[in-house]
Motif scaffolding. Structure first.
Motif, PDB file in Angstrom:
ATOM      1  N   ILE A 180     161.560  60.153  -2.759  1.00 14.02           N
ATOM      2  CA  ILE A 180     161.222  58.866  -3.360  1.00 14.02           C
ATOM      3  C   ILE A 180     162.464  57.952  -3.362  1.00 14.02           C
ATOM      4  CG2 ILE A 180     160.629  57.583  -5.536  1.00 14.02           C
ATOM      5  CD1 ILE A 180     158.673  59.953  -6.216  1.00 14.02           C
ATOM      6  N   ILE A 192     151.535  53.924  -4.437  1.00 12.70           N
ATOM      7  CA  ILE A 192     151.445  55.020  -5.294  1.00 12.70           C
ATOM      8  C   ILE A 192     152.282  54.601  -6.680  1.00 12.70           C
ATOM      9  CG2 ILE A 192     152.450  57.373  -5.446  1.00 12.70           C
ATOM     10  CD1 ILE A 192     152.543  57.441  -2.572  1.00 12.70           C
ATOM     11  N   CYS A 193     151.362  54.864  -7.700  1.00 14.62           N
ATOM     12  CA  CYS A 193     151.678  54.518  -9.159  1.00 14.62           C
ATOM     13  C   CYS A 193     151.987  55.669  -9.547  1.00 14.62           C
ATOM     14  CB  CYS A 193     150.729  53.909  -9.797  1.00 14.62           C
ATOM     15  SG  CYS A 193     150.205  54.567 -11.494  1.00 14.62           S
ATOM     16  N   ALA A 194     151.700  56.901  -9.397  1.00 12.71           N
ATOM     17  CA  ALA A 194     152.358  58.133 -10.084  1.00 12.71           C
ATOM     18  C   ALA A 194     152.081  59.433  -9.199  1.00 12.71           C
ATOM     19  CB  ALA A 194     151.458  58.229 -11.420  1.00 12.71           C
ATOM     20  N   LEU A 195     153.002  60.411  -9.674  1.00 11.54           N
ATOM     21  CA  LEU A 195     152.958  61.734  -9.025  1.00 11.54           C
ATOM     22  C   LEU A 195     152.524  62.581 -10.205  1.00 11.54           C
ATOM     23  CD1 LEU A 195     153.519  64.144  -7.114  1.00 11.54           C
ATOM     24  CD2 LEU A 195     156.072  63.969  -7.558  1.00 11.54           C
ATOM     25  N   PRO A 199     162.114  56.853  -8.674  1.00  7.28           N
ATOM     26  CA  PRO A 199     161.404  57.798  -9.215  1.00  7.28           C
ATOM     27  C   PRO A 199     161.396  57.521 -10.776  1.00  7.28           C
ATOM     28  CG  PRO A 199     163.542  58.811  -8.516  1.00  7.28           C
ATOM     29  CD  PRO A 199     163.623  57.412  -8.028  1.00  7.28           C
ATOM     30  N   GLY A 219     154.751  53.933  -0.103  1.00  5.35           N
ATOM     31  CA  GLY A 219     154.827  54.397  -1.301  1.00  5.35           C
ATOM     32  C   GLY A 219     154.395  53.228  -2.140  1.00  5.35           C
ATOM     33  N   ASP A 232     159.132  53.344 -10.420  1.00  4.95           N
ATOM     34  CA  ASP A 232     158.401  52.697  -9.702  1.00  4.95           C
ATOM     35  C   ASP A 232     157.016  53.580  -9.456  1.00  4.95           C
ATOM     36  OD1 ASP A 232     160.083  50.582  -8.818  1.00  4.95           O
ATOM     37  OD2 ASP A 232     160.921  51.784  -7.356  1.00  4.95           O
ATOM     38  N   ILE A 233     157.589  55.221  -9.600  1.00  2.00           N
ATOM     39  CA  ILE A 233     156.352  55.913  -9.343  1.00  2.00           C
ATOM     40  C   ILE A 233     156.663  56.796 -10.639  1.00  2.00           C
ATOM     41  CG2 ILE A 233     155.587  58.028  -8.022  1.00  2.00           C
ATOM     42  CD1 ILE A 233     156.465  56.640  -5.560  1.00  2.00           C
ATOM     43  N   LYS A 234     155.609  56.689 -11.655  1.00  2.00           N
ATOM     44  CA  LYS A 234     155.842  57.715 -12.633  1.00  2.00           C
ATOM     45  C   LYS A 234     155.468  59.173 -12.256  1.00  2.00           C
ATOM     46  CE  LYS A 234     153.974  54.549 -16.184  1.00  2.00           C
ATOM     47  NZ  LYS A 234     154.733  53.670 -15.541  1.00  2.00           N
ATOM     48  N   CYS A 241     145.995  52.775 -11.145  1.00  2.00           N
ATOM     49  CA  CYS A 241     146.886  53.623 -10.892  1.00  2.00           C
ATOM     50  C   CYS A 241     146.554  54.637  -9.791  1.00  2.00           C
ATOM     51  CB  CYS A 241     147.467  54.562 -12.162  1.00  2.00           C
ATOM     52  SG  CYS A 241     148.720  55.680 -11.709  1.00  2.00           S
TER      53      CYS A 241
END
Ligand code: GZL
Length: 312
Positions: A224, A206-209, A231, A203, A234-236, A143
């Motif tokens: 996102i 990109i797995c997480a913010l 959001p 992105g 796709d991106i945690k 991640c």
């Protein structure tokens, strides 16, 4: 009768109404605005006169406000310090004037005899809770994480960054690939997230913010979506504050987790002041407020309604 009424009108109410000068950072986030609202409400309930100064995020404005409060001879000062350094001189002036200073929601790098107490959460722990949540959520899979940091130089930014890094340290599948300040605002959070997405090929890697507060995460959610990604899927996303708009986003599956920060830092501060004014009782140097994790899974999204009475 008239004489009595006049006298009664003229005499000040029994007992002296204390005055507290509050140097507030600004209104950069929903949380900050709630802290201001709660502090004003608490002062009213306590019968304390609150002199409020908004610094618009500038330390020099806070220092000016503190000097004004000292000149006016307030009974106490509340300070939410925008950054951690540069306070020794003005705090020394408050001490020389025998005016107790209570720090709200952030700390200062200064000798602790320069302030009465600090009412804050454990901001390293908040970062740790966020990191632990993400570690569990990705469950060993690789991640790449992007990080939106709070205001540069603020104690809370330093701590939330450290806590998160400590939590993911040793998990080789988790990697922070980009980290930049979004200054705790939605607008900056969106702009910086847009730059992260652009720099990372739209992105897809990109797995997480991890955002140091909800408002930056809420701005990033917009970016996102505009990049055509989902959001919360796709991106945690994990952030801190637990403002109502973040509870809504989580309830709609557009974010995943937030660590609650109570906006009521002033309540414990006024309580400590009253005890001090009554008989000189000194509070501990740190009054810690609690941190609770809210996620999609837990059934406490109803807490969203509870927020109404928390000054939001
Ligand atoms: C944290 C506080 C932070 C909030 C942000 O204690 O100082 O400042 O997390 C706010 O929303 O800008």
């Amino acid at each position: 009768k008239t004489l009595l009424v006049t006298a009664a009108t003229l005499l000040p109410v029994s007992g002296y109404a204390q005055t507290v000068g509050f140097s507030q950072i600004g209104s950069e986030s929903g949380w900050r605005a709630a802290e201001t609202a709660v502090t004003k409400e608490d002062a009213k309930q306590e019968g304390i006169t609150l002199k409020f100064a908004d610094a618009q995020q500038k330390q020099e404005n806070q220092i000016k406000a503190l000097r004004g409060f000292i000149a006016q001879g307030v009974d106490a000062i509340f300070l939410a310090p925008v950054v951690a350094t540069g306070w020794d001189e003005v705090l020394g002036e408050a001490k020389d004037a025998d005016i107790p200073v209570i720090l709200l929601d952030r700390k200062v790098d200064a000798p602790d005899d320069l302030y009465m107490t600090a009412v804050t959460s454990d901001t390293v722990h908040e970062g740790k809770v966020a990191g632990e949540w993400l570690k569990d959520a990705v469950d060993g899979k690789p991640c790449n994480i992007v990080e939106l940091q709070g205001t540069t130089g603020a104690s809370v930014t330093i701590d939330r960054k450290k806590g998160f890094a400590d939590a993911i340290d040793g998990a080789s599948n988790l990697k922070i690939i980009r980290s930049q300040t979004g200054d705790f605002t939605r607008a900056q959070g969106k702009i910086v997230m847009e730059s992260f997405l652009k720099a990372e090929d739209g992105g897809k890697d990109i797995c997480a913010l991890y955002a140091h507060n909800d408002d930056m995460a809420l701005g990033a959610i917009q970016a996102i979506k505009e990049a055509g990604l989902k959001p919360g899927k796709d991106i945690k996303i994990v952030s801190i504050d637990s403002v109502p708009d973040m509870h809504l986003a989580i309830a709609h599956g557009e974010s995943n987790a937030t660590v609650e920060l109570t906006p009521d830092m002033a309540g414990p501060a006024f309580k400590a002041l009253k005890a001090y004014w009554k008989d000189g009782t000194m509070p501990p140097k740190w009054i810690q407020t609690k941190s609770t994790l809210y996620t999609q899974d837990s059934d406490n999204m109803a807490a969203y309604d509870r927020k109404k009475d928390l000054g939001y």
